[in-house]
Each structure stands twice: as structure tokens, then as C-alpha cells.
Scaffold this active site. Structure first.
Site, PDB file in Angstrom:
ATOM      1  CD  GLU A 131      -1.776  -2.413   1.273  1.00  0.00           C
ATOM      2  OE1 GLU A 131      -0.662  -2.678   1.770  1.00  0.00           O
ATOM      3  OE2 GLU A 131      -2.594  -3.289   0.943  1.00  0.00           O
TER       4      GLU A 131
ATOM      5  CD  GLN B  22      -7.726  -6.450  -2.094  1.00  0.00           C
ATOM      6  OE1 GLN B  22      -7.016  -7.060  -1.298  1.00  0.00           O
ATOM      7  NE2 GLN B  22      -7.723  -6.720  -3.388  1.00  0.00           N
ATOM      8  CG  PHE B  23     -11.278  -4.697   2.601  1.00  0.00           C
ATOM      9  CD1 PHE B  23     -12.631  -4.685   2.901  1.00  0.00           C
ATOM     10  CD2 PHE B  23     -10.794  -5.676   1.756  1.00  0.00           C
ATOM     11  CE1 PHE B  23     -13.486  -5.639   2.365  1.00  0.00           C
ATOM     12  CE2 PHE B  23     -11.650  -6.629   1.219  1.00  0.00           C
ATOM     13  CZ  PHE B  23     -12.998  -6.620   1.521  1.00  0.00           C
TER      14      PHE B  23
ATOM     15  N   PRO C  70      -0.676   0.971   6.156  1.00  0.00           N
ATOM     16  CG  PRO C  70      -0.272  -1.237   5.540  1.00  0.00           C
ATOM     17  CD  PRO C  70      -1.375  -0.294   5.961  1.00  0.00           C
TER      18      PRO C  70
ATOM     19  CG  HIS D 197     -11.945  -7.328   5.763  1.00  0.00           C
ATOM     20  ND1 HIS D 197     -11.042  -7.958   6.583  1.00  0.00           N
ATOM     21  CD2 HIS D 197     -11.548  -7.584   4.496  1.00  0.00           C
ATOM     22  CE1 HIS D 197     -10.146  -8.596   5.840  1.00  0.00           C
ATOM     23  NE2 HIS D 197     -10.416  -8.375   4.569  1.00  0.00           N
TER      24      HIS D 197
END
Ligand SMILES: Cc1ncc(C[n+]2csc(CCOP(=O)(O)OP(=O)(O)O)c2C)c(N)n1
Lengths: 378, 326
Positions: free
Chosen positions: B62, B84-85, B91, B131
Site C-alpha cells: 500500500e 482494497q479495504f 501501511p 474489513h
């Protein structure tokens, strides 16, 4: 100096510590490049190193006198910086960390712009897109961050077809500077992954000056840092960073290869920070005078001077270089003293490109608040 | 016909497609966004249409995604990064907050950083740990970033295009529970500018304010309140930084009461900030303190407990009753 990390891989070195021309076996492939260096270029390398040392000493003094908030000296690292910066072509982009003063000035950055940053007048200082600054990007203080910016920039060069066209006059590359301490940052790892995945025209230039403030390089790595590149699929070379000719040659070849589409390259330049980490640091707390003496004998400027003397350079040349460097440093002092204060409203400028109501409101509030004192006085 | 009905995720996809068609320096980058089309399929078909040089399946890193996007912006591109989530943005947090947010300022405005960071966020999908989170306050607290969150397909379609066109870095929060919600998208006309808040339901007794997926919950609460004879106005904040206070404060001046709903923990949250500002600006119209209904100040719980954690219409109505009791 006796770290495990210093042992092992062979070193590209052209000049012995006493300035005699005595190439190491690894320097063999670079010799044609070294022979092609003109006398005028040799003199320029020397002049660059002496000039930045004078500037660096001046800036250190200015800090001691309270004129600067901080100064990170480049004392001792002149050869690695001059060699690599002189190896870059005009179309290349350079991403420094925070100690690469001569890298920037060689590209055309006004030293007073570096001073303004360290004086606390700006967080940047110069415009990398202005041709007069030679594609030198601004300093980055968060260790390792700039390695990713350089990699992204290199990805852009690939996407725009600005590199690897086969025309060396046009092909572009990036070179990014970072230290042995920074090499432990995750961003450097991610940059190497991205650079290799996208085959960026890029040179990772690591100046191993043996210390990250007070922490020795042995704490960053149990293996020579040059070896890490292999794990990413990247050719790498270790050079004597106190030998300006060797630093120039390895950088030149690595940049040429990167530019021609062969992908990223890594260089570990072994050098030594002879001064303090910054003006806030006290190196006597963590290193020995023996170590400092060992490296003082390998001083990059003295070495190059003896080499030039061996080639017959006249004393007048050295006197002239010294006088010019002193004048350069004096000029920095004069211009530092002339730097004015700043308008507090400046802190609200350029936070965003489009206007932002919260920032606008606060700018207005501060202006009204300050004006209220004027009215009270009237 | 310029009005189409489509799910929120398709609207985002259509908006990004249009942005890529109109500017060939718009790039998509992220994990699994190319061949797979993203784990939520938001970028589906874009790589097939624009090729793998404009829709990049990046290495799984990331900080690398955002850090190289910054370099690409320096080189004249307009990168759109997908994280992504929500729970995996950290990071990249360093590159977003210490680098991206500050670089316009550090370059004294001489170099634009038009980077969009898309982050699917929030709960309601019964997912496992990391998530379902709501990290918006970390970003709204950072000067130099703009933060927006659409709640309808029409807004998704237009706001993503406006975000990509913006010269400033934008954190673009996508309420993931809304991805499958269908709605009308006006493909010809933009409803509102990017940084405007919007009254989505008129009412006279209490103003309900929120962002992202919570807007749906506020509308449910308003419908339930109506059956009890309470008239709620609902305002969708849309832009979390800067906040457009106009419609919120106007509404509170009329109703005299306000409840803020959010999934994020309440302490030092967007709702706290908006409550404080509305109190300053509409103090003499207030009949009750501005109330906040938030997620609890605990780590987002395991999915089977999310129903107890996330504010639902009943918790909003409980606050409405408290506001009316003053
Ligand atoms: C991410 C980060 N952590 C800590 C620091 C504080 N810091 C500044 S310089 C430095 C040491 C860096 O050492 P190295 O990378 O070897 O470079 P050098 O200063 O020796 O040139 C540290 C710890 C920082 N600037 N950034």
C-alpha cells in the site's frame, strides 16, 4: 570500519587513498569511461567538492550562530555526491534526501534555497519544474519516502515513452539518494519491488556513511547492503564513495543502462560522515577518534588533490579553487543575513490548489485579529 | 435517455470510465483491480478497455501504491489508487499524510498532486476483522487532503469524476454496504458540486445529519419517526473535508434540533466536529444540545456483534426522542 558489512564484496576504486591511480580489479570495466574524462572535467569535480565543503562549513557556522534551525553537514561525502550528480544527464531527475547539497547545486539550485529550508522559512525551497533547477527535486525528511516518489516518476517516464527509445540524448532516468539507515525503511523495499516490476529507468544511490545518527550500519543489516539488490533482481555495485572518479564511473554506467531500458540499478557508495549527523548531534558519544582518523586518511578532497598534483596541476589552480570557494561561502553568508521575515498569511497559501473554506476563514480571522491591534493603537 | 438505473458500484465504474476516456493521463492502480476488476468489481472491465498500462495490478504494497502515485503525479499523471479495504490503508498512511497531503504546500503550489485514494469503508457486510472500519477522522484531521463520501449512485458517478478532475489530493471513501444499492444516475447533468452537502429529506422537528452508509439509516429513522408524527429533515454531508455547513446550519436554524449519525467511534470524530461548529453557528436557534449517535469507542467488533455496534434507526430515534425532550 571493521563492520561485517564493510567486508566481502569487491569495491570499485580507481584512486588509492593516497591519490595514486591504482584501479581495483572491479574497476577494470570502468576504465574506458575514466580515461574519457577530460582535464576540465577532473578540475570541475575537484572544484565542486571544495566548493560544497566551504558552503557546508559556512552553513554549519551559520547554524551555530543561530541563523539556521538545523544543518545536516555533507562533510566527507563530497565524492559520492559529486561523482553521481556529474554522471547524470540534463534530462535526468534527481531525488535527494536531505544531505545532498552539492547534488542540488550542481543541477543549478541556488544554495540560498537550501539555506531557506534549514532556516525555517519554507518546507520546500525550490521548484523542480523550473529548468534552472535542473530537475533536482526538493528534500525529503521522512526517511525513504522519496525512493517511492522517484520510482513513480520513473514509471511515468516509461508510460510516456520518455525513456528506452534508443536515443541516449533524449532517454531519461531517475536517481534517488538515501542512507544506510533509510535502507531499513519499508518504503525502500517497496520502491525496489515497484522499480523492478515496472522496469523503471532508475538508480538507487545508497550513501553508506556508516551511521544513522548514533546507530551503526551493522544494526541496519547483517549483510553488505549492496547484496540486497540481488533479491529484487537488480544488478548492483559497491563503490568507494570517497573516490570521485569511481563514483562518477559507476553512476554513469548505471544511469546509461537504466536509460536504455535495462531496468533499475543499485549502487552502494561506501563513505563516511566526518562531521556530526546534524548540528544537534554529538558524535563523540558514539564513535571513536580512531575511526574518525581512519576515515580522515581517506578524505575525498585530499585524495583527488594528490591525484591532480600527480598529473601536474599547478599550485595556482588549487589557490584559485580555494579562493572561489571562500567567496561562494561568503556570498551565502551575506545573502543569509539579508533574508527577511515572512508574512504569517503565507502559512495559509498553497495548502490546497482549489480554495478551501476552512483555510480561507482562518486566514481571514488571523488578518482581522492582527488588524485589531493596529486599530487599538490608532 | 440520459437517466439510467444502476448499482452504486456500476456508477463508480461508469464515472471512472468516463474520466479515463476524457484524459489519457488518468491511471488506475491497486491490488487486483485489473483482471479481477477489484474485490468489489468496481474497476471491472477497465483494464480490458484501457490496457494494463493504464489499469495497473500493482505489487501488494500500500505504501508503494500511494508513494509511486505521488511520483506519477509529479510526472503529470492523475493516478486513482484503490486501497482494497479500510483496515489496510495504514501501511500507506505515512505516504498519504506526511507526503501527499503536504507536497502542494511544500512546492509552494508549483506542482499539483491530483491523486485520488479510493477506500471501501464501513460495516454492514458481516466481514472479518479489519474489513469494516471507518477511518475518516484520520484523514479529515490532515490539512492538505480533501475527503468525500458519496451515498447514492448518482453521487458516486459524479463525485468520482469531480475527484479525479480536482487538482488536490482526495481521499474518496466508498460506503461498501452501498455498492449493491441501485439508484438513478443522471448521466448528463451533475446534481451538486463535489464539496456541497445536500438536504435529502425535508422535515421540521429535528435535523438528522450523517455521511456515507449512515444516510440510509437516517432516512429509515425519518420514515419511522414520521409514523409517530415527528418530522425529520435529513442532510447528507457528502464532503467530509471541507464540510459545507450552509445546508446543515440552515436546517438546524429551522428545526432547532440536530442528531449526527455515524459508524465511526464518536471520540474526536467528524460528528464531534460538526456538532461543535453547528453549536457555534446556530446557538440561539438550538432547543437542545446537538447529539451524536456513533459507533462505540472500541475496536470494530467481530461481525456477529456488528448489529450491536452500528447505530441503527432505533438508536437514532432514541436520540431524536432525547432531543425533543429538552
Ligand atoms: C521515518 C523517519 N524516522 C526517523 C527519522 C529521524 N532521523 C533523521 S535522520 C536519521 C538517520 C538517518 O540515517 P541514514 O539513512 O543512514 O542517513 P544519513 O543521515 O546518515 O545520511 C533519523 C533516525 C526520520 N527523519 N524519518
Amino acid at each position: 570500519m571493521t563492520d561485517e558489512a564493510d567486508h566481502d564484496p569487491a569495491l570499485v576504486r580507481v584512486l588509492a587513498a593516497d591519490g595514486t591511480f591504482d584501479p581495483s580489479p572491479e574497476a577494470e570495466r570502468y576504465l574506458p569511461m575514466i580515461e574519457a574524462i577530460t582535464d576540465a572535467e577532473l578540475e570541475t569535480f575537484y572544484r565542486d567538492m571544495v566548493t560544497v565543503r566551504a558552503f557546508d562549513r559556512q552553513a554549519t557556522n551559520l547554524q551555530r550562530q543561530g541563523q539556521l534551525a538545523l544543518w545536516p553537514p555533507s562533510f566527507g561525502q563530497e565524492a559520492a555526491q559529486v561523482g553521481s550528480a556529474r554522471a547524470a544527464r540534463p534530462q535526468d531527475h534527481l531525488f535527494p534526501s536531505y544531505r545532498e547539497h552539492v547534488v542540488c547545486t550542481i543541477r543549478g539550485v541556488d544554495p540560498i534555497d537550501i539555506i531557506r529550508l534549514m532556516r525555517g522559512l519554507t518546507h520546500g525551497g525550490w521548484d523542480p519544474t523550473d529548468p534552472k533547477n535542473g530537475n533536482a527535486h526538493i528534500y525529503t525528511l521522512v526517511l525513504g519516502s522519496q525512493t517511492l516518489h522517484a520510482t513513480g516518476y520513473g514509471m511515468g517516464m516509461v508510460l510516456d515513452g520518455r525513456t528506452g527509445t534508443g536515443d541516449p540524448e533524449r532517454d531519461e532516468a531517475v536517481i534517488v539518494y538515501y542512507g544506510d539507515g533509510a535502507s531499513s525503511q519499508g518504503d525502500v523495499h517497496e520502491a525496489m519491488v515497484f522499480a523492478n516490476s515496472y522496469n523503471t529507468p532508475q538508480v538507487f544511490f545508497l550513501q553508506n556513511n556508516h551511521w544513522a545518527i548514533s546507530v551503526p550500519v551493522s544494526t541496519q543489516s547483517r549483510v553488505p547492503l549492496v547484496r540486497r539488490a540481488a533479491g529484487y533482481g537488480m544488478p548492483s555495485v559497491r563503490v568507494d564513495g570517497n573516490d570521485v572518479l569511481a563514483s562518477y564511473a559507476v553512476s554513469r554506467l548505471a544511469l546509461d543502462e537504466a536509460r536504455s531500458g535495462q531496468g533499475p540499478r543499485a549502487i552502494e557508495a561506501l563513505t563516511y560522515r566526518m562531521g556530526a549527523h546534524t548540528t544537534s548531534d554529538d558524535p563523540t558519544k558514539y564513535r571513536t577518534s580512531d575511526e574518525e582518523a581512519f576515515w580522515a586518511q581517506r578524505d575525498p578532497i585530499a585524495r583527488m588533490r594528490r591525484y591532480l598534483e600527480g598529473r601536474g596541476a599547478a599550485g595556482a589552480f588549487f589557490d584559485d579553487v580555494d579562493a572561489a570557494a571562500a567567496a561562494y561561502a561568503d556570498d551565502v553568508r551575506v545573502r543569509t543575513n539579508e533574508l527577511g521575515g515572512l508574512d504569517p498569511a503565507g502559512m495559509f497559501a498553497h495548502v490546497y490548489t482549489d480554495p478551501h473554506p476552512l483555510v480561507e476563514q482562518q486566514r481571514q480571522w488571523l488578518a482581522d485579529y492582527e488588524a485589531s491591534f493596529e486599530e487599538g493603537r490608532a | 435517455m440520459s437517466v439510467d438505473t444502476m448499482p452504486f458500484s456500476r456508477a463508480l465504474n461508469a464515472g471512472m470510465r468516463r474520466a479515463m476516456q476524457s484524459d489519457d493521463h488518468v491511471l488506475m492502480m491497486g491490488e487486483d483491480i485489473g483482471r479481477l476488476g477489484g474485490v468489489f468489481r468496481v474497476t471491472e472491465g477497465l483494464q480490458a478497455e484501457f490496457g494494463d498500462r493504464r489499469v495497473l495490478d500493482t505489487p501488494l504494497a500500500e505504501s508503494g501504491i500511494v508513494g509511486t502515485a505521488i511520483g506519477l503525479a509529479m510526472a503529470g499523471f492523475r493516478p486513482v489508487c484503490e486501497i482494497q479495504f479500510d483496515g489496510f490503508v495504514f501501511p500507506a498512511f505515512d505516504q498519504i499524510t506526511t507526503q501527499l497531503a503536504k507536497l502542494t504546500n511544500r512546492h509552494e503550489g508549483r506542482m499539483p498532486f491530483p491523486v485520488v485514494i479510493r477506500i471501501p469503508y464501513g460495516g454492514h457486510i458481516g466481514a472479518v476483522e479489519h474489513h469494516q472500519e471507518s477511518p475518516e477522522a484520520y484523514f479529515t484531521h490532515t490539512a492538505g487532503l480533501r475527503v468525500v463520501s458519496p451515498s447514492t449512485p448518482n453521487d458516486a458517478y459524479w463525485m468520482i469524476q469531480d475527484a479525479i478532475a480536482s487538482p488536490d489530493p482526495i481521499v474518496f471513501l466508498e460506503p461498501k454496504s452501498r455498492y449493491w444499492a441501485k439508484g438513478e444516475v443522471d448521466l448528463a447533468a451533475r446534481a451538486l458540486p463535489l464539496h456541497a452537502s445536500r438536504v435529502v429529506r425535508r422535515g421540521t422537528d429535528v435535523t438528522l445529519v450523517g455521511h456515507g452508509a449512515m444516510v440510509t439509516v437516517l432516512l429509515q429513522a425519518a420514515a419511522l419517526a414520521e409514523s409517530e408524527g415527528i418530522s425529520c429533515e435529513v442532510v447528507d454531508v457528502r464532503s467530509l473535508s471541507p464540510v459545507d455547513y450552509g445546508p446543515i446550519v440552515d436546517s438546524v436554524r429551522r428545526t432547532g434540533r440536530m442528531v449526527y449519525g455515524q459508524e465511526a467511534p464518536g471520540f474526536t470524530s467528524l460528528g464531534s466536529e460538526i456538532a461543535a461548529t453547528v453549536t457555534e453557528q446556530a446557538f440561539f436557534s438550538l432547543e437542545a444540545p446537538v447529539l451524536r449517535v456513533s459507533g462505540f469507542d472500541v475496536p470494530f467488533p467481530a461481525a456477529k456483534l456488528e448489529g450491536a455496534y452500528l447505530p441503527d434507526a432505533d438508536r437514532i430515534l432514541e436520540a431524536v426522542d432525547r432531543a425533543l425532550a429538552y
